[in-house]
Design a protein around this motif. Structure first.
Motif, PDB file in Angstrom:
ATOM      1  N   LEU A   1      -1.998  17.443  20.579  1.00  0.00           N
ATOM      2  CA  LEU A   1      -2.733  17.013  19.387  1.00  0.00           C
ATOM      3  C   LEU A   1      -4.175  17.506  19.417  1.00  0.00           C
ATOM      4  N   ALA A   2      -4.806  17.436  20.572  1.00  0.00           N
ATOM      5  CA  ALA A   2      -6.184  17.922  20.692  1.00  0.00           C
ATOM      6  C   ALA A   2      -6.240  19.420  20.410  1.00  0.00           C
TER       7      ALA A   2
ATOM      8  N   LEU B   1      -4.147  21.120  18.569  1.00  0.00           N
ATOM      9  CA  LEU B   1      -3.910  21.270  17.129  1.00  0.00           C
ATOM     10  C   LEU B   1      -5.218  21.126  16.353  1.00  0.00           C
ATOM     11  N   LEU B   2      -5.983  20.108  16.681  1.00  0.00           N
ATOM     12  CA  LEU B   2      -7.187  19.795  15.921  1.00  0.00           C
ATOM     13  C   LEU B   2      -8.270  20.857  16.072  1.00  0.00           C
ATOM     14  N   TYR B   3      -8.532  21.290  17.304  1.00  0.00           N
ATOM     15  CA  TYR B   3      -9.612  22.265  17.422  1.00  0.00           C
ATOM     16  C   TYR B   3      -9.179  23.643  16.937  1.00  0.00           C
TER      17      TYR B   3
ATOM     18  N   VAL C   1      -7.481  24.046  14.207  1.00  0.00           N
ATOM     19  CA  VAL C   1      -7.757  24.007  12.768  1.00  0.00           C
ATOM     20  C   VAL C   1      -9.141  24.601  12.503  1.00  0.00           C
TER      21      VAL C   1
ATOM     22  N   THR D   1     -15.346  22.727  23.472  1.00  0.00           N
ATOM     23  CA  THR D   1     -15.009  22.394  22.091  1.00  0.00           C
ATOM     24  C   THR D   1     -16.195  21.796  21.350  1.00  0.00           C
TER      25      THR D   1
ATOM     26  N   PRO E   1      -1.744  23.558  13.004  1.00  0.00           N
ATOM     27  CA  PRO E   1      -2.862  24.012  12.164  1.00  0.00           C
ATOM     28  C   PRO E   1      -2.497  25.140  11.207  1.00  0.00           C
TER      29      PRO E   1
ATOM     30  N   SER F   1     -12.958  18.713  12.441  1.00  0.00           N
ATOM     31  CA  SER F   1     -11.677  18.729  13.131  1.00  0.00           C
ATOM     32  C   SER F   1     -11.857  18.944  14.635  1.00  0.00           C
TER      33      SER F   1
ATOM     34  N   VAL G   1     -13.117  15.735  16.234  1.00  0.00           N
ATOM     35  CA  VAL G   1     -12.044  14.750  16.376  1.00  0.00           C
ATOM     36  C   VAL G   1     -11.208  15.069  17.621  1.00  0.00           C
ATOM     37  N   ALA G   2     -11.000  16.348  17.914  1.00  0.00           N
ATOM     38  CA  ALA G   2     -10.272  16.734  19.120  1.00  0.00           C
ATOM     39  C   ALA G   2     -11.001  16.265  20.373  1.00  0.00           C
TER      40      ALA G   2
ATOM     41  N   LEU H   1     -10.656  12.503  20.713  1.00  0.00           N
ATOM     42  CA  LEU H   1      -9.307  12.155  21.167  1.00  0.00           C
ATOM     43  C   LEU H   1      -9.200  12.290  22.684  1.00  0.00           C
TER      44      LEU H   1
END
Length: 385
Positions: free
Chosen positions: A207-208, A210-212, A214, A270, A335, A361, A364-365, A368
């Motif tokens: 998930l992390a 995926l977010l970064y 994006v 990140t 993403p 985004s 948020v990573a 998380l």
């Protein structure tokens, strides 16, 4: 200790294959002009590619366990050759989009399988092999925009044809250099990667990622539009990004990792990337800032990519092929809509919005990882990496 010959053969093929991934960036704007397509329509070919790339990832381990890794890698690259030729002959943007969908399928089979091959063949040197894997991706992607800029100055058709040629070179190199391998004794189940994602550590790290990613895809695919420069110039800028990525993943990342650990290094990298995106969002109308932002983001992402890949591959108790398929599903399919969304935000709001959304985004990573890395579900992962 040195890496086996089979690892170097796989990394060479990886460089050749990933040239085709970055080659399309400098010709996005020329494609938009040639087909009278909006930025959102043009970037749809990137999103479709990412959707097919990620959607096929869960099934790559089932395919390679039945065909064998050598046949899977060569077959995937030959599929890309066909898609590259079709793209070069396209008469409208829809044909290019469909060809890129097939290209995504081919690269899914190739990338997930080659990562597993590199780790398996490297044995005790898997950590070093992963760093070289990310560096090879950076080399390929940095050379891709440069080749795309040079060939795109001739014609966008020449760029696609050049990419198909590189895929053919990669396929031939694997047929010559990669040892023949028999199919595994047990075929991997189709749903094995989905079951692997039930492991909390791999799920959180996926998930992390995926977010970064994006944020990365928004920056990487949208910047050529506000930059509004020729394909040669854009190619040089993105080549600089790739070189920065290689330097960071090879030299900076390992040093930071030794000092503060793997997941903390990801957090630092990140966060730095998010800061770069904020600056690009504020000064999106200044070419110098966009150029500096793209190149400097390579330094931050070199650390993030390597650390996240290493942590994810160590977080699962399943075999490397299945873990790679599960992780790449999150990393690439999640993403996939980011390029299209970047174009839509740029059209409906302003050129600042895609960069700002990407920065949020990425943050948020980081949140998380910081929120969960000390908890019981992720603690075993922290102890291993």
């Amino acid at each position: 200790m040195t890496l086996p010959r089979s690892v170097w053969a796989s990394l060479f093929a990886l460089v050749a294959a990933t040239i085709g991934m970055g080659l399309v960036v400098p010709i996005l704007r020329p494609l938009s002009v040639a087909f009278d397509a909006s930025p959102a329509q043009t970037l749809l070919l990137v999103s479709v590619y990412m959707v097919c790339l990620g959607a096929a990832m869960p099934f790559t381990s089932a395919v390679s366990s039945r065909l064998g890794v050598r046949r899977t890698l060569v077959g995937a690259l030959l599929l890309n050759v066909v898609c590259g030729v079709v793209s070069s002959l396209a008469g409208d943007i829809g044909v290019v989009i469909c060809a890129r969908a097939g290209w995504g399928l081919g690269n899914a089979l190739f990338l997930a399988t080659v990562l597993a091959v590199v780790i398996e063949e490297a044995g005790a040197l898997s950590g070093r092999a992963i760093r070289y894997f990310e560096a090879a991706v950076g080399i390929g992607i940095s050379a891709g925009p440069l080749a795309g800029g040079v060939l795109g100055a001739i014609s966008w058709r020449a760029a696609f044809l050049g990419s198909a040629t590189m895929m053919l070179v990669a396929a031939v190199s694997l047929m010559i250099l990669l040892p023949r391998a028999e199919r595994g004794p047990l075929a991997t189940g189709v749903f094995a990667p989905f079951r692997a994602l039930l492991q909390p550590g791999l799920l959180v790290l996926g998930l992390a990622s995926l977010l970064y990613n994006v944020g990365f895809l928004m920056m990487f695919t949208f910047t050529p539009f506000p930059l509004a420069r020729g394909p040669e110039f854009v190619g040089l800028v993105y080549c600089g990004w790739g070189l920065a990525l290689v330097f960071s993943s090879t030299f900076v990342g390992p040093r930071v990792q030794r000092r503060i650990g793997t997941l903390a290094s990801f957090t630092v990298g990140t966060t730095g990337f998010a800061v770069v995106l904020v600056v690009m969002a504020v000064f999106a109308d200044r070419d110098a800032v966009l150029v500096a932002g793209v190149i400097s983001s390579g330094l931050a992402l070199g650390v993030s990519n390597t650390m996240m890949t290493e942590a994810a591959m160590a977080s699962s108790s399943t075999d490397h092929t299945t873990t790679s398929a599960a992780y790449n599903l999150m990393r690439n399919a999640g993403p996939a809509a980011a390029p299209w969304l970047a174009g839509t935000l740029g059209e409906s709001l302003n050129v600042h919005a895609p960069f700002l959304f990407g920065a949020i985004s990425a943050i948020v990573a980081v949140v998380l990882v910081l929120a969960l890395m000390g908890r019981e579900v992720v603690a075993p992962v922290v102890s291993r990496v």
